[in-house]
Design a protein around this motif. Structure first.
Motif, PDB file in Angstrom:
ATOM      1  N   VAL A 174      16.878  65.579  69.741  1.00 58.50           N
ATOM      2  CA  VAL A 174      16.744  64.915  68.433  1.00 58.50           C
ATOM      3  C   VAL A 174      16.574  63.403  68.580  1.00 58.50           C
ATOM      4  O   VAL A 174      16.872  62.644  67.657  1.00 58.50           O
ATOM      5  N   ALA A 175      16.094  62.974  69.733  1.00 61.01           N
ATOM      6  CA  ALA A 175      15.861  61.547  69.941  1.00 61.01           C
ATOM      7  C   ALA A 175      14.779  61.040  68.988  1.00 61.01           C
ATOM      8  O   ALA A 175      13.872  61.783  68.591  1.00 61.01           O
ATOM      9  N   LYS A 176      14.872  59.774  68.612  1.00 64.39           N
ATOM     10  CA  LYS A 176      13.897  59.163  67.711  1.00 64.39           C
ATOM     11  C   LYS A 176      12.738  58.587  68.518  1.00 64.39           C
ATOM     12  O   LYS A 176      12.841  58.363  69.719  1.00 64.39           O
ATOM     13  N   ARG A 177      11.637  58.308  67.815  1.00 61.66           N
ATOM     14  CA  ARG A 177      10.485  57.668  68.442  1.00 61.66           C
ATOM     15  C   ARG A 177      10.151  56.382  67.692  1.00 61.66           C
ATOM     16  O   ARG A 177       9.974  56.380  66.474  1.00 61.66           O
ATOM     17  N   CYS A 178      10.064  55.315  68.450  1.00 64.90           N
ATOM     18  CA  CYS A 178       9.697  54.020  67.882  1.00 64.90           C
ATOM     19  C   CYS A 178       8.211  54.015  67.533  1.00 64.90           C
ATOM     20  O   CYS A 178       7.433  54.852  67.994  1.00 64.90           O
ATOM     21  N   GLN A 179       7.796  53.045  66.726  1.00 66.57           N
ATOM     22  CA  GLN A 179       6.393  52.889  66.388  1.00 66.57           C
ATOM     23  C   GLN A 179       5.540  52.631  67.627  1.00 66.57           C
ATOM     24  O   GLN A 179       4.351  52.944  67.652  1.00 66.57           O
ATOM     25  N   CYS A 180       6.160  52.075  68.680  1.00 61.62           N
ATOM     26  CA  CYS A 180       5.430  51.796  69.915  1.00 61.62           C
ATOM     27  C   CYS A 180       5.295  53.030  70.800  1.00 61.62           C
ATOM     28  O   CYS A 180       4.602  52.994  71.815  1.00 61.62           O
ATOM     29  N   GLY A 181       5.972  54.119  70.427  1.00 57.14           N
ATOM     30  CA  GLY A 181       5.897  55.354  71.200  1.00 57.14           C
ATOM     31  C   GLY A 181       7.084  55.598  72.098  1.00 57.14           C
ATOM     32  O   GLY A 181       7.251  56.686  72.639  1.00 57.14           O
ATOM     33  N   SER A 182       7.938  54.593  72.269  1.00 64.05           N
ATOM     34  CA  SER A 182       9.115  54.738  73.125  1.00 64.05           C
ATOM     35  C   SER A 182      10.230  55.496  72.415  1.00 64.05           C
ATOM     36  O   SER A 182      10.324  55.473  71.187  1.00 64.05           O
ATOM     37  N   ALA A 183      11.070  56.143  73.200  1.00 66.06           N
ATOM     38  CA  ALA A 183      12.177  56.927  72.652  1.00 66.06           C
ATOM     39  C   ALA A 183      13.409  56.056  72.466  1.00 66.06           C
ATOM     40  O   ALA A 183      13.592  55.047  73.145  1.00 66.06           O
ATOM     41  N   CYS A 184      14.262  56.462  71.538  1.00 63.36           N
ATOM     42  CA  CYS A 184      15.573  55.842  71.387  1.00 63.36           C
ATOM     43  C   CYS A 184      16.554  56.915  70.936  1.00 63.36           C
ATOM     44  O   CYS A 184      16.212  57.781  70.140  1.00 63.36           O
ATOM     45  N   LEU A 185      17.752  56.861  71.459  1.00 64.09           N
ATOM     46  CA  LEU A 185      18.735  57.916  71.215  1.00 64.09           C
ATOM     47  C   LEU A 185      19.656  57.542  70.052  1.00 64.09           C
ATOM     48  O   LEU A 185      19.483  58.020  68.937  1.00 64.09           O
ATOM     49  N   SER A 186      20.611  56.646  70.297  1.00 65.05           N
ATOM     50  CA  SER A 186      21.551  56.258  69.234  1.00 65.05           C
ATOM     51  C   SER A 186      21.517  54.757  68.975  1.00 65.05           C
ATOM     52  O   SER A 186      22.302  54.254  68.169  1.00 65.05           O
ATOM     53  N   SER A 187      20.617  54.059  69.641  1.00 71.95           N
ATOM     54  CA  SER A 187      20.474  52.628  69.446  1.00 71.95           C
ATOM     55  C   SER A 187      19.080  52.342  68.901  1.00 71.95           C
ATOM     56  O   SER A 187      18.087  52.457  69.626  1.00 71.95           O
ATOM     57  N   PHE A 188      18.989  51.965  67.619  1.00 68.62           N
ATOM     58  CA  PHE A 188      17.687  51.806  66.980  1.00 68.62           C
ATOM     59  C   PHE A 188      17.833  51.018  65.681  1.00 68.62           C
ATOM     60  O   PHE A 188      18.945  50.770  65.200  1.00 68.62           O
ATOM     61  N   ILE A 189      16.696  50.648  65.113  1.00 76.18           N
ATOM     62  CA  ILE A 189      16.629  50.063  63.767  1.00 76.18           C
ATOM     63  C   ILE A 189      15.854  51.042  62.892  1.00 76.18           C
ATOM     64  O   ILE A 189      14.773  51.498  63.274  1.00 76.18           O
ATOM     65  N   GLN A 190      16.421  51.364  61.742  1.00 74.78           N
ATOM     66  CA  GLN A 190      15.805  52.355  60.855  1.00 74.78           C
ATOM     67  C   GLN A 190      15.458  51.715  59.519  1.00 74.78           C
ATOM     68  O   GLN A 190      16.244  50.977  58.936  1.00 74.78           O
ATOM     69  N   ILE A 191      14.244  52.023  59.040  1.00 77.59           N
ATOM     70  CA  ILE A 191      13.829  51.589  57.707  1.00 77.59           C
ATOM     71  C   ILE A 191      13.078  52.738  57.042  1.00 77.59           C
ATOM     72  O   ILE A 191      12.747  53.734  57.695  1.00 77.59           O
ATOM     73  N   THR A 192      12.804  52.590  55.767  1.00 79.46           N
ATOM     74  CA  THR A 192      11.921  53.529  55.077  1.00 79.46           C
ATOM     75  C   THR A 192      10.720  52.759  54.540  1.00 79.46           C
ATOM     76  O   THR A 192      10.858  51.631  54.054  1.00 79.46           O
ATOM     77  N   VAL A 193       9.559  53.365  54.673  1.00 77.91           N
ATOM     78  CA  VAL A 193       8.325  52.763  54.163  1.00 77.91           C
ATOM     79  C   VAL A 193       7.631  53.786  53.269  1.00 77.91           C
ATOM     80  O   VAL A 193       7.964  54.970  53.274  1.00 77.91           O
ATOM     81  N   THR A 194       6.654  53.343  52.534  1.00 72.59           N
ATOM     82  CA  THR A 194       5.912  54.220  51.640  1.00 72.59           C
ATOM     83  C   THR A 194       4.750  54.881  52.373  1.00 72.59           C
ATOM     84  O   THR A 194       4.024  54.221  53.116  1.00 72.59           O
ATOM     85  N   MET A 195       4.582  56.186  52.161  1.00 75.51           N
ATOM     86  CA  MET A 195       3.449  56.895  52.730  1.00 75.51           C
ATOM     87  C   MET A 195       2.733  57.661  51.625  1.00 75.51           C
ATOM     88  O   MET A 195       3.372  58.351  50.822  1.00 75.51           O
ATOM     89  N   ASN A 196       1.418  57.530  51.574  1.00 73.48           N
ATOM     90  CA  ASN A 196       0.633  58.333  50.641  1.00 73.48           C
ATOM     91  C   ASN A 196       0.521  59.741  51.218  1.00 73.48           C
ATOM     92  O   ASN A 196       0.038  59.938  52.336  1.00 73.48           O
ATOM     93  N   LEU A 197       0.971  60.733  50.463  1.00 74.42           N
ATOM     94  CA  LEU A 197       1.032  62.106  50.960  1.00 74.42           C
ATOM     95  C   LEU A 197      -0.342  62.709  51.216  1.00 74.42           C
ATOM     96  O   LEU A 197      -0.460  63.733  51.900  1.00 74.42           O
ATOM     97  N   HIS A 198      -1.396  62.088  50.699  1.00 73.16           N
ATOM     98  CA  HIS A 198      -2.746  62.562  50.986  1.00 73.16           C
ATOM     99  C   HIS A 198      -3.118  62.354  52.460  1.00 73.16           C
ATOM    100  O   HIS A 198      -4.108  62.916  52.924  1.00 73.16           O
ATOM    101  N   HIS A 199      -2.321  61.561  53.177  1.00 69.93           N
ATOM    102  CA  HIS A 199      -2.570  61.381  54.608  1.00 69.93           C
ATOM    103  C   HIS A 199      -2.242  62.648  55.395  1.00 69.93           C
ATOM    104  O   HIS A 199      -2.729  62.829  56.517  1.00 69.93           O
ATOM    105  N   VAL A 200      -1.416  63.525  54.823  1.00 66.01           N
ATOM    106  CA  VAL A 200      -1.028  64.743  55.544  1.00 66.01           C
ATOM    107  C   VAL A 200      -1.422  66.020  54.804  1.00 66.01           C
ATOM    108  O   VAL A 200      -1.271  67.117  55.358  1.00 66.01           O
ATOM    109  N   ALA A 201      -1.902  65.912  53.578  1.00 60.30           N
ATOM    110  CA  ALA A 201      -2.225  67.116  52.800  1.00 60.30           C
ATOM    111  C   ALA A 201      -3.485  66.903  51.977  1.00 60.30           C
ATOM    112  O   ALA A 201      -3.688  65.841  51.384  1.00 60.30           O
TER     113      ALA A 201
END
Length: 360
Positions: A295-322
Motif C-alpha cells: 500500500v505504498a504511495k507514489r509521488c508525482q515524480c514516480g518515486s515510492a513513499c511509505l509513511s513519510s509523505f506530503i498529501q494534498i487533494t486536487v481537482t480532476m475532471n472525470l472525463h479524463h478516465v471515463a
C-alpha cells in the motif's frame, strides 16, 4: 463407472417412483422419476451392490426398455426463484445449473447447496437479508456474475479476492448494502468489467483501483466518499457514476504533511525496495512489512513513499478516465477531488510553482 463412485442415495420419495443418485465423478445428480416403485427399488438395490463391488453377473438386473427421447429430461441450466414460498427446502438444486436467481427469499445466509453448483456462471441473490459471504463462494470457479444488490452486507472478504474469482468474475453488484470499505486484496479481481457499489456507506474506494484494467463500468453513487484515491487516474472507463457523494473542496495550498526528516531507516529501505523493484515476499520479510509495501504511495515524480509523505487533494475532471460521466452534483459538475502524494519538499514545491502559475 459405479463401483465406489456413489456419493449418496436420495430415496425419500421412492414410493412415488422418484429417486436421485449422486455420483462423485462426474459430480452430477442422476434424477429418476415416473418409475414403477417396485422396479425402482430393484434398480437401486442393484446400484448399491455395484457400488460395493459386486460382480456384474450377480446383480439382479432385468432387461431395460429404452426411454423415448421425449421422456428424457434435459439438464436444467437456469432456475429463477422470486419468493420465499418457491424456494426449495427438501430437494437439491440441479447440479447442471449455470444461472441461479434466488431473490426476495429472505435468505439470511448463502445456502451451502448453492456452493456445490460448480457450473454456475451467474448467481443472483439480490433482495435478501445476507450479512456475510462464505469464503467457499470462491470455489465456484466458473462464476462470472455475482449480484448481491439489496442485502445486509457490511464487508467483502479478502479471502474471496484471493480465490479462483480472480480469473472468472466479470460483474459484481454490491449496491444497497452497508459496506464502508473494500479490502486491500479487492483489486486482485482483475477480470472485473462491471462494478456497482451504489447506496453503501463507503468512505473510500480501493487504494489500488487502477489495477482493475478491464473495468469499464463503475458506479459508486450515494456513498460517503470525501475524495478519490490517487490510483483512480489509471482507470479507462466507458461509464462512471459518482453522484451524491460528499466530496471535499480540494485545497492544494493546505497540505497534510506526514514527512519526517531525516527519513527513517525503514522508510529508506522501503523506498529503495520499490524504486529498484527488488523482489520481496513473506519468505523474506515479516508479513506486516509486505502489507505496508503493498500500500505504498507514489509521488508525482514516480518515486515510492511509505509513511513519510506530503498529501494534498486536487481537482480532476472525470472525463479524463471515463467516456460517459454521470454528473457529480446537481450543479452539472463532472469534477471530483483526488489525492496526490509527494515524496519530498522539493517535489511539492515544484508542483506548487506550477499550480500558482496556472492559477495566477
Amino acid at each position: 463407472q459405479v463401483q465406489e463412485n456413489i456419493e449418496r442415495f436420495f430415496t425419500r420419495f421412492v414410493e412415488e417412483g422418484k429417486a436421485t443418485v449422486r455420483l462423485r465423478e462426474p459430480a452430477v445428480d442422476v434424477c429418476l422419476s415416473k418409475a414403477n416403485a417396485s422396479n425402482l427399488k430393484n434398480f437401486l438395490s442393484a446400484v448399491r451392490l455395484a457400488h460395493q463391488g459386486t460382480d456384474i453377473g450377480a446383480l439382479p438386473l432385468s432387461a431395460l426398455v429404452p426411454a423415448k427421447t421425449s421422456e428424457v429430461e434435459k439438464p436444467k441450466t437456469k432456475m429463477i426463484i422470486t419468493s420465499r414460498r418457491d424456494y426449495p427446502l427438501t430437494k437439491n438444486f440441479p447440479y447442471s445449473l449455470e444461472h441461479l436467481q434466488a431473490s426476495y427469499c429472505k435468505l439470511a445466509r448463502i445456502d451451502t447447496r448453492v456452493l456445490c453448483l460448480k457450473k454456475l456462471r451467474k448467481l443472483d441473490l439480490s433482495h435478501n437479508h445476507i450479512k456475510q459471504l462464505p469464503a467457499t463462494i470462491g470455489d465456484l470457479s466458473c462464476l462470472q456474475e455475482l449480484n448481491l444488490h439489496d442485502n445486509h452486507l457490511e464487508s467483502f472478504s479478502g479471502a474471496l479476492c484471493n480465490s479462483t474469482l480472480q480469473k472468472s468474475l466479470q460483474s459484481l453488484d454490491l449496491s444497497q448494502n452497508k459496506i464502508k470499505a473494500l479490502p486491500i486484496q479487492f483489486c486482485q479481481l482483475r477480470e472485473l468489467v462491471n462494478l456497482k457499489l451504489d447506496d453503501n456507506e463507503m468512505i473510500r474506494l480501493p487504494f489500488k483501483i487502477g489495477q482493475l484494467e478491464h473495468l469499464r463500468f463503475l458506479s459508486a453513487a450515494r456513498n460517503k466518499l470525501p475524495f478519490l484515491p490517487s490510483d483512480f487516474r489509471k482507470l479507462c472507463l466507458e461509464n462512471l457514476d459518482l453522484f451524491g457523494n460528499p466530496f471535499e473542496q480540494p485545497n492544494p495550498l493546505v497540505p497534510n504533511v506526514q514527512l519526517k526528516i531525516p527519513l527513517t531507516l525503514l522508510e529508506c529501505a522501503a523506498r529503495a525496495t520499490l524504486n529498484h523493484r527488488i523482489p520481496y515476499g513473506c519468505h523474506l520479510l515479516p508479513s506486516h512489512l509486505c502489507e505496508d509495501l503493498e500500500v505504498a504511495k507514489r509521488c508525482q515524480c514516480g518515486s515510492a513513499c511509505l509513511s513519510s509523505f506530503i498529501q494534498i487533494t486536487v481537482t480532476m475532471n472525470l472525463h479524463h478516465v471515463a467516456h460517459t460521466v454521470v454528473l457529480v452534483d446537481n450543479m452539472g459538475g463532472t469534477e471530483a477531488p483526488i489525492i496526490c502524494y509527494f515524496c519530498s519538499l522539493d517535489c511539492y514545491s515544484q508542483f506548487l510553482d506550477r499550480y500558482l502559475q496556472s492559477n495566477g
